[in-house]
Design a protein around this motif. Structure first.
Motif, PDB file in Angstrom:
ATOM      1  N   LEU A 107      92.653  -3.606  -8.987  1.00  0.00           N
ATOM      2  CA  LEU A 107      93.043  -4.002 -10.340  1.00  0.00           C
ATOM      3  C   LEU A 107      94.472  -3.559 -10.611  1.00  0.00           C
ATOM      4  CD1 LEU A 107      92.505  -5.135 -13.145  1.00  0.00           C
ATOM      5  CD2 LEU A 107      91.410  -2.961 -13.751  1.00  0.00           C
ATOM      6  N   GLY A 108      95.385  -4.514 -10.666  1.00  0.00           N
ATOM      7  CA  GLY A 108      96.736  -4.233 -11.137  1.00  0.00           C
ATOM      8  C   GLY A 108      96.771  -4.428 -12.638  1.00  0.00           C
ATOM      9  N   LEU A 109      97.330  -3.466 -13.353  1.00  0.00           N
ATOM     10  CA  LEU A 109      97.364  -3.520 -14.815  1.00  0.00           C
ATOM     11  C   LEU A 109      98.789  -3.356 -15.331  1.00  0.00           C
ATOM     12  CD1 LEU A 109      94.358  -1.378 -16.188  1.00  0.00           C
ATOM     13  CD2 LEU A 109      94.729  -3.837 -16.474  1.00  0.00           C
ATOM     14  N   GLY A 110      99.099  -4.076 -16.397  1.00  0.00           N
ATOM     15  CA  GLY A 110     100.384  -3.925 -17.062  1.00  0.00           C
ATOM     16  C   GLY A 110     100.193  -3.808 -18.563  1.00  0.00           C
ATOM     17  N   ALA A 111     101.157  -3.199 -19.219  1.00  0.00           N
ATOM     18  CA  ALA A 111     101.055  -3.008 -20.668  1.00  0.00           C
ATOM     19  C   ALA A 111     101.259  -4.299 -21.433  1.00  0.00           C
ATOM     20  CB  ALA A 111     102.075  -1.960 -21.115  1.00  0.00           C
ATOM     21  N   GLY A 112     101.836  -5.306 -20.776  1.00  0.00           N
ATOM     22  CA  GLY A 112     102.024  -6.601 -21.422  1.00  0.00           C
ATOM     23  C   GLY A 112     103.466  -6.851 -21.812  1.00  0.00           C
ATOM     24  N   ALA A 113     104.065  -7.861 -21.220  1.00  0.00           N
ATOM     25  CA  ALA A 113     105.421  -8.264 -21.579  1.00  0.00           C
ATOM     26  C   ALA A 113     105.351  -9.584 -22.344  1.00  0.00           C
ATOM     27  CB  ALA A 113     106.260  -8.412 -20.310  1.00  0.00           C
ATOM     28  N   PHE A 114     106.503 -10.163 -22.653  1.00  0.00           N
ATOM     29  CA  PHE A 114     106.565 -11.446 -23.349  1.00  0.00           C
ATOM     30  C   PHE A 114     105.698 -11.413 -24.619  1.00  0.00           C
ATOM     31  CE2 PHE A 114     107.219 -12.199 -18.806  1.00  0.00           C
ATOM     32  CZ  PHE A 114     108.476 -12.775 -18.827  1.00  0.00           C
ATOM     33  N   ARG A 115     106.063 -10.527 -25.518  1.00  0.00           N
ATOM     34  CA  ARG A 115     105.210 -10.255 -26.676  1.00  0.00           C
ATOM     35  C   ARG A 115     105.053 -11.434 -27.617  1.00  0.00           C
ATOM     36  NH1 ARG A 115     107.516  -4.102 -27.382  1.00  0.00           N
ATOM     37  NH2 ARG A 115     106.399  -3.276 -25.565  1.00  0.00           N
ATOM     38  N   ASP A 116     106.095 -12.271 -27.747  1.00  0.00           N
ATOM     39  CA  ASP A 116     105.957 -13.459 -28.581  1.00  0.00           C
ATOM     40  C   ASP A 116     104.878 -14.379 -28.025  1.00  0.00           C
ATOM     41  OD1 ASP A 116     107.931 -12.543 -30.261  1.00  0.00           O
ATOM     42  OD2 ASP A 116     109.512 -13.818 -29.421  1.00  0.00           O
ATOM     43  N   ALA A 117     104.868 -14.557 -26.700  1.00  0.00           N
ATOM     44  CA  ALA A 117     103.876 -15.424 -26.067  1.00  0.00           C
ATOM     45  C   ALA A 117     102.476 -14.831 -26.186  1.00  0.00           C
ATOM     46  CB  ALA A 117     104.233 -15.656 -24.608  1.00  0.00           C
ATOM     47  N   VAL A 118     102.367 -13.505 -26.043  1.00  0.00           N
ATOM     48  CA  VAL A 118     101.079 -12.840 -26.213  1.00  0.00           C
ATOM     49  C   VAL A 118     100.556 -13.049 -27.640  1.00  0.00           C
ATOM     50  CG1 VAL A 118      99.953 -10.590 -26.343  1.00  0.00           C
ATOM     51  CG2 VAL A 118     101.422 -11.128 -24.395  1.00  0.00           C
ATOM     52  N   ALA A 119     101.434 -12.835 -28.619  1.00  0.00           N
ATOM     53  CA  ALA A 119     101.028 -13.004 -30.018  1.00  0.00           C
ATOM     54  C   ALA A 119     100.646 -14.448 -30.314  1.00  0.00           C
ATOM     55  CB  ALA A 119     102.160 -12.551 -30.942  1.00  0.00           C
ATOM     56  N   ALA A 120     101.327 -15.407 -29.674  1.00  0.00           N
ATOM     57  CA  ALA A 120     101.008 -16.818 -29.903  1.00  0.00           C
ATOM     58  C   ALA A 120      99.602 -17.165 -29.439  1.00  0.00           C
ATOM     59  CB  ALA A 120     102.025 -17.699 -29.175  1.00  0.00           C
ATOM     60  N   MET A 121      99.060 -16.381 -28.494  1.00  0.00           N
ATOM     61  CA  MET A 121      97.693 -16.623 -28.019  1.00  0.00           C
ATOM     62  C   MET A 121      96.686 -15.729 -28.720  1.00  0.00           C
ATOM     63  SD  MET A 121      97.874 -17.401 -23.930  1.00  0.00           S
ATOM     64  CE  MET A 121      96.216 -18.115 -23.948  1.00  0.00           C
ATOM     65  N   GLY A 122      97.112 -15.040 -29.782  1.00  0.00           N
ATOM     66  CA  GLY A 122      96.188 -14.216 -30.545  1.00  0.00           C
ATOM     67  C   GLY A 122      96.124 -12.771 -30.121  1.00  0.00           C
ATOM     68  N   GLY A 123      96.976 -12.367 -29.154  1.00  0.00           N
ATOM     69  CA  GLY A 123      96.988 -10.980 -28.724  1.00  0.00           C
ATOM     70  C   GLY A 123      97.784 -10.108 -29.667  1.00  0.00           C
ATOM     71  N   PRO A 124      97.617  -8.792 -29.576  1.00  0.00           N
ATOM     72  CA  PRO A 124      98.340  -7.874 -30.456  1.00  0.00           C
ATOM     73  C   PRO A 124      99.811  -7.761 -30.065  1.00  0.00           C
ATOM     74  CG  PRO A 124      97.108  -6.633 -28.827  1.00  0.00           C
ATOM     75  CD  PRO A 124      96.728  -8.074 -28.632  1.00  0.00           C
ATOM     76  N   ARG A 125     100.657  -7.574 -31.068  1.00  0.00           N
ATOM     77  CA  ARG A 125     102.073  -7.328 -30.820  1.00  0.00           C
ATOM     78  C   ARG A 125     102.285  -5.818 -30.947  1.00  0.00           C
ATOM     79  NH1 ARG A 125     106.503 -10.785 -31.343  1.00  0.00           N
ATOM     80  NH2 ARG A 125     105.242 -12.307 -32.492  1.00  0.00           N
ATOM     81  N   LEU A 126     102.347  -5.137 -29.813  1.00  0.00           N
ATOM     82  CA  LEU A 126     102.406  -3.677 -29.796  1.00  0.00           C
ATOM     83  C   LEU A 126     103.822  -3.189 -29.561  1.00  0.00           C
ATOM     84  CD1 LEU A 126      99.264  -2.925 -27.574  1.00  0.00           C
ATOM     85  CD2 LEU A 126      99.377  -2.978 -30.070  1.00  0.00           C
ATOM     86  N   SER A 127     104.145  -2.038 -30.138  1.00  0.00           N
ATOM     87  CA  SER A 127     105.407  -1.375 -29.825  1.00  0.00           C
ATOM     88  C   SER A 127     105.327  -0.818 -28.408  1.00  0.00           C
ATOM     89  CB  SER A 127     105.655  -0.231 -30.811  1.00  0.00           C
ATOM     90  OG  SER A 127     104.681   0.793 -30.623  1.00  0.00           O
ATOM     91  N   ASP A 128     106.463  -0.370 -27.879  1.00  0.00           N
ATOM     92  CA  ASP A 128     106.471   0.192 -26.531  1.00  0.00           C
ATOM     93  C   ASP A 128     105.512   1.371 -26.424  1.00  0.00           C
ATOM     94  OD1 ASP A 128     108.341  -1.669 -25.791  1.00  0.00           O
ATOM     95  OD2 ASP A 128     110.054  -0.304 -25.896  1.00  0.00           O
ATOM     96  N   GLY A 129     105.580   2.273 -27.394  1.00  0.00           N
ATOM     97  CA  GLY A 129     104.723   3.452 -27.350  1.00  0.00           C
ATOM     98  C   GLY A 129     103.256   3.096 -27.459  1.00  0.00           C
ATOM     99  N   ASP A 130     102.915   2.180 -28.373  1.00  0.00           N
ATOM    100  CA  ASP A 130     101.519   1.780 -28.527  1.00  0.00           C
ATOM    101  C   ASP A 130     101.006   1.060 -27.290  1.00  0.00           C
ATOM    102  OD1 ASP A 130     101.271   2.905 -31.008  1.00  0.00           O
ATOM    103  OD2 ASP A 130     101.448   1.023 -32.132  1.00  0.00           O
TER     104      ASP A 130
END
Length: 303
Positions: A107-130
């Motif tokens: 399992l490779g895991l990432g914190a999530g990049a491309f935050r606008d695209a993530v938010a467009a699919m209903g995902g959370p828009r997190l700060s770097d720390g969060d």
């Protein structure tokens, strides 16, 4: 593509693999490449995970399809986009496929990049720390879901379990490898993960020096042996057919062999996942699998 020879699966200090792009129009070629990699003796296939990319197949569905058509090579998302993948369900998916493939999943895991695209699919828009804190909680959730406990609880601000029933248990212990770049992510890798997934496009050898130190320090602080954290390096470049040396990961087979051997020796890299960026991809993959990999294996074994 012809399959010239087949190797039995081997346990080795260094693993070699391919980085694949899940283009929906290329499914037939992706299957061909996976079968070739399986037959030629490579160890890993990593597939990037960008669910918001309309041209891409779903990464986990593709990994499953390729895994059941091959017999020895291991697979991992490189890396799973955590904000769009519930970690408890992801843990069950990994465990399920690990059982079905007899232990060929990580399992490779990432914190999530491309935050606008993530938010467009209903995902959370997190700060770097969060995002880092959410990833740490997700690791705890995944490990709990892989346990043999009857019920598990994880208290978190972003990911929780409240009496969930784990299972099924994976066939082997899948590695949790993090695509980490910043100081907090590197520290999290050292004290909580099984491996680190840097990429040569943003992590040149000079970056690896400081990053390895951060990982090692965090591991030691957590009472872990830093050597337990695998370093699996995504390497992108071109294997040329001439003798001209164009620099790091750009040149003939001999240049690639020297670079990979040096990375293993000096940076403790114990996995290389190749992403051809120029030239004909299938030709590049053949050069890597049939010329570079055997030479690196031979030289490191001799050392």
């Amino acid at each position: 593509m012809r399959f010239p020879f087949r190797h039995e699966k081997r346990d080795a200090d260094i693993e070699f693999g391919l980085f694949l792009i899940p283009e929906a129009d290329d499914y037939a070629q992706l299957l061909t490449v996976a079968e070739y990699a399986d037959g030629v003796g490579l160890d890993l296939i990593g597939i990037q995970d960008h669910p918001y990319q309309r041209r891409f197949l779903d990464t986990w569905t593709l990994i499953t399809a390729l895994a059941v058509r091959t017999s020895r090579i291991s697979y991992f998302p490189d890396v799973a986009n955590l904000p769009l993948r519930n970690p408890a369900v992801l843990a069950k998916s990994v465990a399920s496929l690990d059982i079905m493939t007899e232990g060929r999943v990580h399992l490779g895991l990432g914190a999530g990049a491309f935050r606008d695209a993530v938010a467009a699919m209903g995902g959370p828009r997190l700060s770097d720390g969060d995002a880092v804190r959410a990833l740490g909680e997700a690791i705890a959730v995944v490990r709990a879901m892989w346990s043999d406990e009857r019920a598990v609880r994880v208290v978190g601000n972003f990911h929780t379990l409240d009496g969930a029933h784990p299972g099924p248990t994976p066939r082997h212990r899948p590695g949790i490898w993090l695509g980490a770049k910043g100081p907090r992510m590197l520290a999290l890798t050292g004290y909580a993960a099984d491996g680190w997934l840097p990429s040569s496009s943003w992590a040149p050898p000079e970056f690896l020096d400081e990053a390895n130190k951060r990982i090692d320090d965090a591991a030691a602080t957590a009472g872990r042996d830093p050597a337990e954290v695998r370093r699996v390096y995504n390497v992108s470049g071109t294997i040329t057919d001439d003798r001209t040396d164009h620099g790091f990961l750009e040149g003939p087979v001999a240049r690639w062999v020297d670079d990979l051997v040096a990375l293993h020796r000096d940076q403790r890299v114990d996995g290389f996942v190749f992403w051809p960026i120029e030239g004909e991809p299938l030709d590049q993959i053949r050069r890597y699998a049939e010329q570079v990999v055997p030479a690196v294996r031979a030289e490191t074994a001799a050392r």
